[in-house]
Design an enzyme around this catalytic site. Structure first.
Site, PDB file in Angstrom:
ATOM      1  CE  LYS A 145     -16.265  12.046  16.309  1.00 43.67           C
ATOM      2  NZ  LYS A 145     -15.107  11.235  15.823  1.00 43.67           N
ATOM      3  N   GLY A 146     -22.316  12.855  13.218  1.00 44.96           N
ATOM      4  CA  GLY A 146     -22.840  12.666  11.864  1.00 44.96           C
ATOM      5  C   GLY A 146     -23.567  13.856  11.260  1.00 44.96           C
ATOM      6  CG  ASP A 185     -26.495  11.367  11.198  1.00 48.28           C
ATOM      7  OD1 ASP A 185     -27.427  11.055  11.984  1.00 48.28           O
ATOM      8  OD2 ASP A 185     -25.367  10.852  11.257  1.00 48.28           O
ATOM      9  CG  ASP A 233     -30.543   2.425  11.204  1.00 44.18           C
ATOM     10  OD1 ASP A 233     -31.184   1.948  10.272  1.00 44.18           O
ATOM     11  OD2 ASP A 233     -29.615   1.804  11.764  1.00 44.18           O
ATOM     12  CE  LYS A 287     -30.162   3.296   7.494  1.00 42.19           C
ATOM     13  NZ  LYS A 287     -28.942   2.464   7.434  1.00 42.19           N
ATOM     14  CG  ASP A 335     -18.613   7.304  10.822  1.00 46.40           C
ATOM     15  OD1 ASP A 335     -19.833   7.327  11.077  1.00 46.40           O
ATOM     16  OD2 ASP A 335     -17.793   6.656  11.498  1.00 46.40           O
TER      17      ASP A 335
HETATM   18  P1  5GP Z   1     -30.526   4.867  15.323  1.00 55.76           P
HETATM   19  O1  5GP Z   1     -30.360   5.158  16.780  1.00 55.76           O
HETATM   20  O2  5GP Z   1     -31.747   5.536  14.713  1.00 55.76           O
HETATM   21  O3  5GP Z   1     -30.450   3.407  15.020  1.00 55.76           O
HETATM   22  O4  5GP Z   1     -29.283   5.399  14.558  1.00 55.76           O
HETATM   23  C1  5GP Z   1     -28.879   6.678  14.583  1.00 55.76           C
HETATM   24  C2  5GP Z   1     -27.412   6.796  14.338  1.00 55.76           C
HETATM   25  O5  5GP Z   1     -26.822   5.606  13.802  1.00 55.76           O
HETATM   26  C3  5GP Z   1     -27.200   7.854  13.291  1.00 55.76           C
HETATM   27  O6  5GP Z   1     -27.151   9.131  13.890  1.00 55.76           O
HETATM   28  C4  5GP Z   1     -25.892   7.420  12.667  1.00 55.76           C
HETATM   29  O7  5GP Z   1     -24.819   7.931  13.417  1.00 55.76           O
HETATM   30  C5  5GP Z   1     -25.914   5.897  12.780  1.00 55.76           C
HETATM   31  N1  5GP Z   1     -26.379   5.306  11.508  1.00 55.76           N
HETATM   32  C6  5GP Z   1     -27.566   4.709  11.262  1.00 55.76           C
HETATM   33  N2  5GP Z   1     -27.656   4.282   9.990  1.00 55.76           N
HETATM   34  C7  5GP Z   1     -26.502   4.641   9.404  1.00 55.76           C
HETATM   35  C8  5GP Z   1     -25.996   4.509   8.073  1.00 55.76           C
HETATM   36  O8  5GP Z   1     -26.618   3.983   7.138  1.00 55.76           O
HETATM   37  N3  5GP Z   1     -24.752   5.025   7.867  1.00 55.76           N
HETATM   38  C9  5GP Z   1     -24.013   5.607   8.849  1.00 55.76           C
HETATM   39  N4  5GP Z   1     -22.812   6.058   8.513  1.00 55.76           N
HETATM   40  N5  5GP Z   1     -24.459   5.752  10.102  1.00 55.76           N
HETATM   41  C10 5GP Z   1     -25.693   5.275  10.379  1.00 55.76           C
END
Ligand code: 5GP
Length: 183
Positions: free
Chosen positions: A51-52, A108, A111, A139, A167
């Site tokens: 959803k982000g 969005d 990470d 990040k 969120d």
């Molecule tokens: P990854 O798979 O790259 O670790 O993370 C991707 C998803 O994790 C993003 O699409 C988001 O939904 C969530 N996410 C990662 N970091 C953050 C953050 O700082 N804040 C929020 N609200 N969601 C995050």
């Protein structure tokens, strides 16, 4: 995340604004131009990861001038509070057959990189005409799998952020700016 008990409690968890509404608007204009430049009039499919990315998608699609279709996928990254568990599930797939599309994934935040790594692998296997990734936030210090978006609007330190689609416990997606969360 602890239960929110009052409006004061809700507000107190918005620690400080990291990216303002105006900064987002400015950078979205540039991202739209970048997409226009790459595709040079060719039709594209913007694919938003729910959803982000829903707020970012709504603004970015209005900043591009090439003909564009919109598609949605739901990829759920599982968190315990504000910590990633590393589990990613595709819970809703695209309705389009991507083999006839130039695809731009609209995300969005990158990470650990796991979500996009999985989504990109999945979509590339379906042989799109081309594929690029645009992310609102990056990040890089948090990467667990190697992943580099083609275009990132803002690079941020290792903060857990909320707002503009992002969120915490499903709240704060409607904030018009991006803020650090006060855990
Ligand atoms: P990854 O798979 O790259 O670790 O993370 C991707 C998803 O994790 C993003 O699409 C988001 O939904 C969530 N996410 C990662 N970091 C953050 C953050 O700082 N804040 C929020 N609200 N969601 C995050």
């Amino acid at each position: 995340m602890e239960e929110i008990k009052s409006i004061q409690d809700y507000e107190s968890r918005i620690k400080r604004v990291i990216v303002t509404e105006d900064q987002i608007k400015e950078e979205i204009k540039k991202a739209g131009k970048w997409i226009d430049g790459i595709y040079d009039g060719k039709p594209i499919l913007l694919v938003s990861i729910l959803k982000g990315a829903f707020v970012f998608m709504a603004d970015l699609c209005r900043a591009v001038s090439v003909p564009c279709e919109i598609g949605f996928m739901c990829a759920k990254s599982y968190y315990q509070g504000t910590v990633s568990t590393g589990i990613v599930n595709i819970t809703m797939d695209l309705e389009q057959d991507v083999s006839s599309y130039h695809i731009v994934i609209v995300e969005d935040i990158v990470d650990t990189g796991r979500t996009l790594n999985d989504v990109v692998k999945l979509l590339k296997a379906r042989k799109p005409l081309s594929l690029h990734v645009v992310t609102l936030l990056d990040k890089p210090s948090r990467r667990v799998v190697e992943f580099k978006p083609d275009y990132s609007l803002f690079t941020i330190p290792d903060y857990f952020v909320i707002g503009y689609g992002l969120d915490c416990g499903e709240y704060y997606r409607n904030l018009p700016y991006i803020a650090e969360y006060n855990a």
